[in-house]
Scaffold this motif. Structure first.
Motif, short mmCIF file in Angstrom:
data_model
loop_
_atom_site.label_atom_id
_atom_site.label_comp_id
_atom_site.label_asym_id
_atom_site.label_seq_id
_atom_site.Cartn_x
_atom_site.Cartn_y
_atom_site.Cartn_z
N GLU A 10 49.47 45.85 -14.62
CA GLU A 10 50.87 46.06 -14.98
C GLU A 10 51.80 45.27 -14.07
O GLU A 10 52.76 44.65 -14.52
N VAL A 56 50.10 49.30 -20.32
CA VAL A 56 48.78 48.75 -20.60
C VAL A 56 47.84 49.92 -20.82
O VAL A 56 47.70 50.78 -19.96
N GLU A 58 43.91 50.49 -21.74
CA GLU A 58 42.62 49.85 -21.91
C GLU A 58 41.63 50.86 -22.49
O GLU A 58 41.58 52.00 -22.06
N SER A 59 40.86 50.40 -23.46
CA SER A 59 39.83 51.24 -24.08
C SER A 59 38.61 50.38 -24.34
O SER A 59 38.62 49.17 -24.10
N THR A 63 42.42 45.98 -25.18
CA THR A 63 43.58 46.30 -24.37
C THR A 63 44.83 46.22 -25.24
O THR A 63 45.00 45.28 -25.99
N VAL A 65 48.95 46.11 -24.94
CA VAL A 65 50.05 45.88 -24.03
C VAL A 65 51.35 46.05 -24.82
O VAL A 65 51.49 45.51 -25.91
N LEU A 92 45.69 37.88 -19.62
CA LEU A 92 44.58 38.76 -19.95
C LEU A 92 43.27 38.01 -20.16
O LEU A 92 42.20 38.59 -20.01
N PRO A 100 42.23 41.37 -25.70
CA PRO A 100 43.39 42.19 -26.08
C PRO A 100 43.27 42.72 -27.50
O PRO A 100 42.84 42.00 -28.41
#
Length: 111
Positions: A10, A56, A58-59, A63, A65, A92, A100
């Motif tokens: 971030e 942000v 994230e999984s 990602t 954003v 990224l 992403p």
């Protein structure tokens, strides 16, 4: 011994986005981030109570954003958004992990 400060994703994104000359500010993401975080069971970030400027999430799928920016008005907002999207995608790209999933940019003010 030199100690280097670690920055979060971030913080890095905030710095590179604010380096774009047509971005005047990044607005805190508290409402959207709080909603996303509460749905995903993520504890709120930042002991200082300050909201992150770039959300942000994230999984395992990738990602996401999300940002809300103010632009100078010197160039069309759509052009600035394309530049900011590229800046985020480029930042990224070298990060290990999933690509992403989404990049969402909202222009909240012009001028």
């Amino acid at each position: 011994m030199i100690v280097m400060a670690m920055t979060t994703l971030e913080e890095r994104l905030t710095a590179v986005i604010l380096a774009e000359p047509d971005v005047r500010t990044i607005y805190p993401t508290r409402p959207a981030f709080g909603e996303i975080g509460s749905r995903l069971g993520i504890a709120e970030i930042g002991a200082s109570g300050e909201s992150p400027k770039v959300a942000v999430v994230e999984s395992e799928d990738g990602t996401a954003v999300s940002i809300s920016i103010g632009v100078t008005g010197q160039r069309p907002a759509t052009s600035v958004c394309r530049n900011v999207h590229k800046i985020i995608a480029d930042e990224l790209a070298p990060v290990a992990g999933p690509r992403p999933l989404s990049i969402s940019i909202k222009v909240a003010s012009v001028g």
